[in-house]
Write a protein that holds these residues in place. Sequence first.
Motif, mmCIF file in Angstrom:
data_model
loop_
_atom_site.group_PDB
_atom_site.id
_atom_site.type_symbol
_atom_site.label_atom_id
_atom_site.label_comp_id
_atom_site.label_asym_id
_atom_site.label_seq_id
_atom_site.Cartn_x
_atom_site.Cartn_y
_atom_site.Cartn_z
ATOM 1 N N THR A 116 0.897 -1.371 0.266
ATOM 2 C CA THR A 116 0.007 0.077 0.038
ATOM 3 C C THR A 116 0.828 1.256 0.305
ATOM 4 O OG1 THR A 116 -1.817 -1.247 1.141
ATOM 5 C CG2 THR A 116 -1.827 1.116 1.197
ATOM 6 N N VAL A 117 1.908 1.476 0.811
ATOM 7 C CA VAL A 117 2.789 2.394 0.839
ATOM 8 C C VAL A 117 3.338 2.535 -0.442
ATOM 9 C CG1 VAL A 117 4.872 3.411 2.030
ATOM 10 C CG2 VAL A 117 3.081 2.328 3.586
ATOM 11 N N ALA A 118 3.823 1.496 -1.022
ATOM 12 C CA ALA A 118 4.421 1.767 -2.295
ATOM 13 C C ALA A 118 3.450 2.118 -3.424
ATOM 14 C CB ALA A 118 5.100 0.398 -2.785
ATOM 15 N N GLY A 119 2.268 1.736 -3.147
ATOM 16 C CA GLY A 119 1.113 2.133 -4.106
ATOM 17 C C GLY A 119 0.911 3.810 -3.846
ATOM 18 N N ARG A 120 0.733 4.004 -2.839
ATOM 19 C CA ARG A 120 0.575 5.684 -2.634
ATOM 20 C C ARG A 120 1.757 6.476 -3.050
ATOM 21 N NH1 ARG A 120 0.729 5.899 3.802
ATOM 22 N NH2 ARG A 120 2.852 6.439 3.531
ATOM 23 N N GLU A 121 2.916 5.917 -3.008
ATOM 24 C CA GLU A 121 3.985 6.647 -3.413
ATOM 25 C C GLU A 121 3.974 6.730 -4.841
ATOM 26 O OE1 GLU A 121 5.363 8.732 -0.919
ATOM 27 O OE2 GLU A 121 4.298 7.472 0.234
ATOM 28 N N TYR A 122 3.673 5.672 -5.517
ATOM 29 C CA TYR A 122 3.535 5.915 -6.914
ATOM 30 C C TYR A 122 2.587 6.901 -7.391
ATOM 31 C CZ TYR A 122 1.627 4.175 -11.474
ATOM 32 O OH TYR A 122 1.172 4.137 -12.801
ATOM 33 N N LEU A 123 1.445 6.597 -6.542
ATOM 34 C CA LEU A 123 0.301 7.522 -7.239
ATOM 35 C C LEU A 123 0.624 8.841 -6.960
ATOM 36 C CD1 LEU A 123 -2.871 5.941 -5.707
ATOM 37 C CD2 LEU A 123 -2.340 5.807 -8.011
ATOM 38 N N ILE A 124 1.291 9.574 -5.666
ATOM 39 C CA ILE A 124 1.808 10.676 -5.431
ATOM 40 C C ILE A 124 2.683 11.083 -6.670
ATOM 41 C CG2 ILE A 124 2.958 12.217 -3.888
ATOM 42 C CD1 ILE A 124 1.644 10.641 -1.597
ATOM 43 N N ARG A 125 3.589 10.392 -6.904
ATOM 44 C CA ARG A 125 4.563 10.462 -7.944
ATOM 45 C C ARG A 125 4.154 10.839 -9.303
ATOM 46 N NH1 ARG A 125 7.659 6.233 -6.610
ATOM 47 N NH2 ARG A 125 6.690 5.061 -8.471
ATOM 48 N N GLU A 126 3.457 9.863 -9.772
ATOM 49 C CA GLU A 126 2.431 10.193 -11.118
ATOM 50 C C GLU A 126 1.615 11.419 -11.090
ATOM 51 O OE1 GLU A 126 3.194 8.353 -13.687
ATOM 52 O OE2 GLU A 126 4.879 7.377 -12.729
ATOM 53 N N LEU A 127 1.057 11.467 -9.913
ATOM 54 C CA LEU A 127 -0.086 12.680 -10.112
ATOM 55 C C LEU A 127 0.582 14.051 -9.813
ATOM 56 C CD1 LEU A 127 -2.710 11.303 -7.747
ATOM 57 C CD2 LEU A 127 -3.113 11.751 -10.172
ATOM 58 N N SER A 128 1.824 13.947 -9.263
ATOM 59 C CA SER A 128 2.772 15.276 -9.150
ATOM 60 C C SER A 128 3.239 15.510 -10.516
ATOM 61 C CB SER A 128 3.693 15.021 -8.248
ATOM 62 O OG SER A 128 3.338 14.569 -7.085
#
Length: 367
Positions: A277-289
């Motif tokens: 989940t934490v890896a997925g969250r960081e992926y989403l934040i990175r891509e959305l940024s």
Amino acid sequence: MIDRLVRKGVAELPEYIPGKSKEEVVRRFGLNYEDVVKLASNENPFGPSPLAVKAIQEYAEEVNVYPESGAETLRKELASSFSLKPQNLIIGNGSDEVMELAVKAFLNPGEEVIIPFPTFSMYESFTRLYSGKIVRHPLDASFDYAVDSLLDKITPRTKIVFLCSPNNPTGSVISEGDLRQILEREVLVILDEAYAEFADKSMVPLVKGYENLLVLRTFSKAYGLAGLRVGYGVAGKKIIDYLFRVKPPFNVNLLAQRAAVEALRDIEHLEQTVARTVAGREYLIRELSRLSGVKVYQSQGNFVLLELIGDNVSARGVMEEMMKEGIIVRSCEGFGLEDRYIRVSVGREEENTRFIQKFKEKLSHGK
Ligand SMILES: Cc1ncc(COP(=O)(O)O)c(C=O)c1O
């Protein structure tokens, strides 16, 4: 006639708006159930622990007997995981129930309850239900707790301060220093840590030092047992004793109690869920940024809040388009936010990728 008989205020209680269900989206857009991805209710996309499932199967034939009234076995198990005593714990039919027990036990009609804005809607619902007075505390522009102005709102009329950390829907957390300042005041502090397993830190250890702190936790998120309804409160013995006085007997069903005990023992499953989940969250934040026209907020939960920037943007419009493609995310109107915010729950790896891909397409079409 019934409208005249119902308790004052009940008719005006706002309805809880849950995330859209897969079934609803399948029906509306004629999609296949398997093609729909739900990233709208902060559920655990990896499922429950197999040990919990086994316990449910094993005990299914024993549901002719009542469960333990106070969920003693589960309390004991949780107590040892926190190095606390069973008397520091109470189990509820979801953490929602413990929240209600606390308001029921502590709030007199007309007393003030400080509630951050935006946050989980049930704090306001229970305050209204028990005839309390809501004092809203807006988070600052970055959705951080502006603790000085919160402290200014505490008066002799204040009975409860609700805090949610990580906060739903913003993902922001309260610092230990800020929490301690609030705890120094003569109020009951209800700290909702429904998403604590995904965060850097939990404040549960503080219950040893502050008799006015009640921490709410749940098996609905990181443990993947949302459908069973089991949550708990952690506090000093005095708070727990009062909550027990207003708790209905047998409030947590037998299968939920057994499954929760097993889920707690399956540390590997929890660790995997949290890591993915934490890896997925960081992926989403990175891509959305990386996207122009989107502001993404840092989060310590299993969800991410994003804001569409610019004139004439509509989160609802984007969500509707995404839904046609079988991706369900959460509009933030239920939180009282403007129509520019979207909350996305972290899904499985392939679900996160699909969300990002479709979201990029919809954004560029909308321009
Ligand atoms: C902040 C927060 N607290 C509590 C809950 C409810 O949890 P439970 O399923 O334990 O009642 C939720 C559910 O979404 C939540 O977001």
